[in-house]
Design a protein around this motif. Structure first.
Motif, mmCIF file in Angstrom:
data_model
loop_
_atom_site.group_PDB
_atom_site.id
_atom_site.type_symbol
_atom_site.label_atom_id
_atom_site.label_comp_id
_atom_site.label_asym_id
_atom_site.label_seq_id
_atom_site.Cartn_x
_atom_site.Cartn_y
_atom_site.Cartn_z
ATOM 1 N N ALA A 37 0.890 -0.894 0.145
ATOM 2 C CA ALA A 37 0.197 -0.227 0.024
ATOM 3 C C ALA A 37 1.035 1.248 0.193
ATOM 4 O O ALA A 37 1.895 1.373 1.119
ATOM 5 N N GLU A 38 0.513 2.605 -0.942
ATOM 6 C CA GLU A 38 1.742 3.248 -1.186
ATOM 7 C C GLU A 38 0.984 4.608 -1.101
ATOM 8 O O GLU A 38 0.126 4.332 -1.860
ATOM 9 N N VAL A 39 0.628 5.554 -0.220
ATOM 10 C CA VAL A 39 0.303 6.798 -0.199
ATOM 11 C C VAL A 39 1.060 7.392 -1.395
ATOM 12 O O VAL A 39 1.948 7.400 -1.050
ATOM 13 N N ILE A 40 -0.213 8.369 -2.303
ATOM 14 C CA ILE A 40 1.097 9.313 -2.745
ATOM 15 C C ILE A 40 0.436 10.424 -2.790
ATOM 16 O O ILE A 40 -0.871 10.780 -2.902
ATOM 17 N N GLY A 41 0.791 11.018 -1.600
ATOM 18 C CA GLY A 41 0.580 12.530 -1.548
ATOM 19 C C GLY A 41 0.858 13.670 -2.918
ATOM 20 O O GLY A 41 1.219 13.471 -3.246
ATOM 21 N N ALA A 42 0.207 14.385 -2.018
ATOM 22 C CA ALA A 42 -0.080 15.427 -2.841
ATOM 23 C C ALA A 42 1.437 16.782 -1.795
ATOM 24 O O ALA A 42 0.932 16.960 -1.507
ATOM 25 N N HIS A 43 1.921 16.991 -3.900
ATOM 26 C CA HIS A 43 2.968 17.875 -3.750
ATOM 27 C C HIS A 43 2.152 19.371 -4.436
ATOM 28 O O HIS A 43 2.416 18.932 -5.224
ATOM 29 N N ILE A 44 2.119 20.208 -3.713
ATOM 30 C CA ILE A 44 1.146 21.578 -4.339
ATOM 31 C C ILE A 44 2.395 22.689 -4.816
ATOM 32 O O ILE A 44 3.145 23.509 -3.410
ATOM 33 N N SER A 45 2.485 22.666 -5.646
ATOM 34 C CA SER A 45 3.368 23.696 -6.134
ATOM 35 C C SER A 45 3.504 25.838 -5.880
ATOM 36 O O SER A 45 2.360 25.935 -5.347
ATOM 37 N N ASN A 46 4.587 25.678 -4.549
ATOM 38 C CA ASN A 46 4.483 27.249 -4.626
ATOM 39 C C ASN A 46 3.582 28.088 -5.562
ATOM 40 O O ASN A 46 4.064 27.992 -6.726
ATOM 41 N N ALA A 47 2.785 29.204 -4.980
ATOM 42 C CA ALA A 47 2.810 29.739 -5.859
ATOM 43 C C ALA A 47 3.221 31.120 -6.132
ATOM 44 O O ALA A 47 4.085 31.064 -5.838
ATOM 45 N N SER A 48 3.296 31.432 -7.681
ATOM 46 C CA SER A 48 3.889 32.444 -8.386
ATOM 47 C C SER A 48 3.884 33.934 -7.451
ATOM 48 O O SER A 48 2.643 34.560 -6.392
ATOM 49 N N THR A 49 4.127 35.133 -8.141
ATOM 50 C CA THR A 49 4.877 35.882 -7.048
ATOM 51 C C THR A 49 3.444 36.806 -6.981
ATOM 52 O O THR A 49 3.162 37.567 -6.097
ATOM 53 N N GLN A 71 -1.754 14.117 6.639
ATOM 54 C CA GLN A 71 -2.654 13.060 7.791
ATOM 55 C C GLN A 71 -3.530 11.883 7.483
ATOM 56 O O GLN A 71 -3.622 11.079 8.537
ATOM 57 N N ARG A 72 -4.172 12.104 6.113
ATOM 58 C CA ARG A 72 -5.546 11.526 5.580
ATOM 59 C C ARG A 72 -5.072 9.995 5.655
ATOM 60 O O ARG A 72 -4.625 9.288 5.854
ATOM 61 N N GLY A 73 -3.362 10.265 4.326
ATOM 62 C CA GLY A 73 -2.827 9.132 4.312
ATOM 63 C C GLY A 73 -2.203 8.141 5.506
ATOM 64 O O GLY A 73 -2.484 7.170 5.599
ATOM 65 N N GLU A 74 -1.928 8.743 6.186
ATOM 66 C CA GLU A 74 -1.075 7.800 7.950
ATOM 67 C C GLU A 74 -2.882 7.406 8.601
ATOM 68 O O GLU A 74 -2.090 5.743 8.741
ATOM 69 N N HIS A 75 -3.771 8.104 7.944
ATOM 70 C CA HIS A 75 -4.939 7.262 8.486
ATOM 71 C C HIS A 75 -5.444 6.156 7.913
ATOM 72 O O HIS A 75 -5.904 5.164 8.357
ATOM 73 N N LEU A 76 -5.569 6.293 6.418
ATOM 74 C CA LEU A 76 -5.817 5.259 5.671
ATOM 75 C C LEU A 76 -4.608 3.998 6.086
ATOM 76 O O LEU A 76 -4.955 2.586 5.658
ATOM 77 N N LEU A 77 -3.152 4.361 6.276
ATOM 78 C CA LEU A 77 -2.265 3.120 6.305
ATOM 79 C C LEU A 77 -2.141 2.522 7.767
ATOM 80 O O LEU A 77 -2.254 0.819 7.475
ATOM 81 N N GLU A 78 -2.918 2.885 8.682
ATOM 82 C CA GLU A 78 -3.396 2.635 9.911
ATOM 83 C C GLU A 78 -5.164 1.272 9.653
ATOM 84 O O GLU A 78 -4.120 0.103 10.425
ATOM 85 N N LYS A 79 -5.784 1.611 8.862
ATOM 86 C CA LYS A 79 -7.049 1.375 8.918
ATOM 87 C C LYS A 79 -6.277 0.585 7.540
ATOM 88 O O LYS A 79 -7.073 -1.446 8.561
ATOM 89 N N ILE A 80 -5.527 -0.189 6.764
ATOM 90 C CA ILE A 80 -4.849 -1.379 6.055
ATOM 91 C C ILE A 80 -4.301 -2.272 6.657
ATOM 92 O O ILE A 80 -4.665 -3.324 6.757
ATOM 93 N N ARG A 81 -3.158 -1.189 7.436
ATOM 94 C CA ARG A 81 -2.877 -2.335 8.528
ATOM 95 C C ARG A 81 -3.619 -3.740 9.374
ATOM 96 O O ARG A 81 -3.090 -4.456 9.986
ATOM 97 N N GLU A 82 -5.072 -2.593 9.764
ATOM 98 C CA GLU A 82 -5.826 -3.325 11.045
ATOM 99 C C GLU A 82 -6.160 -4.239 9.976
ATOM 100 O O GLU A 82 -6.520 -5.767 10.505
ATOM 101 N N GLU A 83 -6.759 -4.549 8.885
ATOM 102 C CA GLU A 83 -6.829 -5.476 8.010
ATOM 103 C C GLU A 83 -6.196 -6.241 7.682
ATOM 104 O O GLU A 83 -7.002 -7.549 7.524
ATOM 105 N N ALA A 84 -4.683 -5.992 7.584
ATOM 106 C CA ALA A 84 -3.902 -6.934 7.456
ATOM 107 C C ALA A 84 -3.692 -7.563 8.374
ATOM 108 O O ALA A 84 -3.756 -9.385 8.106
ATOM 109 N N ALA A 85 -3.830 -7.186 9.065
ATOM 110 C CA ALA A 85 -3.306 -8.153 10.639
ATOM 111 C C ALA A 85 -5.161 -9.333 10.687
ATOM 112 O O ALA A 85 -4.813 -10.274 10.996
ATOM 113 N N LYS A 86 -6.094 -8.631 10.564
ATOM 114 C CA LYS A 86 -6.743 -9.546 10.960
ATOM 115 C C LYS A 86 -7.012 -11.155 9.367
ATOM 116 O O LYS A 86 -7.845 -12.019 10.723
ATOM 117 N N LYS A 87 -6.651 -10.679 8.493
ATOM 118 C CA LYS A 87 -7.125 -11.462 7.194
ATOM 119 C C LYS A 87 -6.282 -13.033 7.587
ATOM 120 O O LYS A 87 -6.925 -13.570 7.439
#
Length: 278
Positions: A37-49, A71-87
């Motif tokens: 599972a790979e979280v691909i977060g958004a890198h938002i470029s700096n605004a122009s002058t 933060q959302r990515g960390e939350h999703l990874l934690e949920k996946i870890r929980e489900e992976a441990a159950k299966k």
């Protein structure tokens, strides 16, 4: 040799829902696959002058958006870890980032190193759709779309959309792990949609699958005025199928997708898990 499954997770501007944790680990467990599972977060470029002068709080808003994405990515990874441990499912995780418009391309490149990719699919989620489309047409690997409104379980009955084309044949080959585990396989041919290369193509494929020891049968279907992708899903569900296998028609040019009719129908209204191969 264990299958290697790839799960790209998106978080901004639209995020995958928590349902992806259950569904992706369920598919991995069913296949006996190792899941990355790979979280691909958004890198938002700096605004122009100029933009910074017009919107002095813009840099702060960008930092807040990127923090929310992490933060959302960390939350999703934690949920996946929980489900992976159950299966249980063998799981590895990772975190990366990409420019907002290149998240799909980053996912497609990563997917090339795995056997199959899994994608959560939620109506109206433009980020997950764009990412899945990029992987479908840019990775060279099969992709499974998992409706987030459903709780995915055992894939006992597999439906195949067959028109005798190259992409349909590729999809059947890419679905081998599911076909070998299925208790029933139905090969669909649409009789009122377009001329077929071979009128008995579905039966020929079913015979070939039976020779391999698989429980396969052919079925001709009439979808009348229904869109092709919807008609295929309706007939698959009516017969109790848990997965639809089909070729993905389309291509991408600098992130502009031109989709085949049946492919677009399914993407617009996904009703069951679909394995796409391009």
């Amino acid at each position: 040799m264990k299958l290697q499954a790839f799960l790209p997770l998106v978080t901004y501007p639209d995020s995958n829902s928590d349902a992806i944790a259950f569904n992706a680990t369920a598919i991995a467990a069913y296949l006996g696959a190792e899941l990355h599972a790979e979280v691909i977060g958004a890198h938002i470029s700096n605004a122009s002058t100029v933009m910074s002068r017009l919107l002095p709080k813009l840099p702060e808003l960008i930092r807040e958006a990127e923090a929310a994405s992490r933060q959302r990515g960390e939350h999703l990874l934690e949920k996946i870890r929980e489900e992976a441990a159950k299966k249980p499912v063998s799981l590895t995780t990772g975190v990366s980032s990409a420019a907002l418009l290149l998240i799909g391309e980053a996912a497609a490149i990563e997917a090339r190193y795995f056997d199959i990719s899994l994608h959560g699919w939620e109506t109206g989620n433009s980020t997950s759709r764009a990412t899945a489309e990029a992987v479908m047409f840019g990775s060279g690997r099969p992709a499974i779309l998992l409706p987030e409104a459903l709780a995915i379980g055992t894939i006992g009955h597999v439906a195949i959309a067959w028109d005798g084309s190259r992409v349909a044949a590729r999809a059947v080959a890419d679905a081998k792990s599911f076909l070998e585990r299925a208790s029933k396989i139905t090969v669909f041919t649409i009789v009122d949609e377009k001329p077929l290369t071979e009128e008995d193509g579905a039966e020929r494929l079913a015979v070939g699958l039976r020779r391999r020891g698989l429980a396969a049968e052919a079925a001709s279907i009439d979808i009348e005025d229904c869109p092709v992708g919807i008609g295929l899903q309706v007939h698959a569900l009516e017969r109790g199928a848990n997965l639809l296998v089909m070729g993905g028609y389309g291509h991408s040019v600098i992130r502009d997708f031109v989709l085949g009719g049946a492919t677009e129908d399914v993407l617009d209204d996904l009703r069951l898990p679909v394995l796409f191969s391009h």
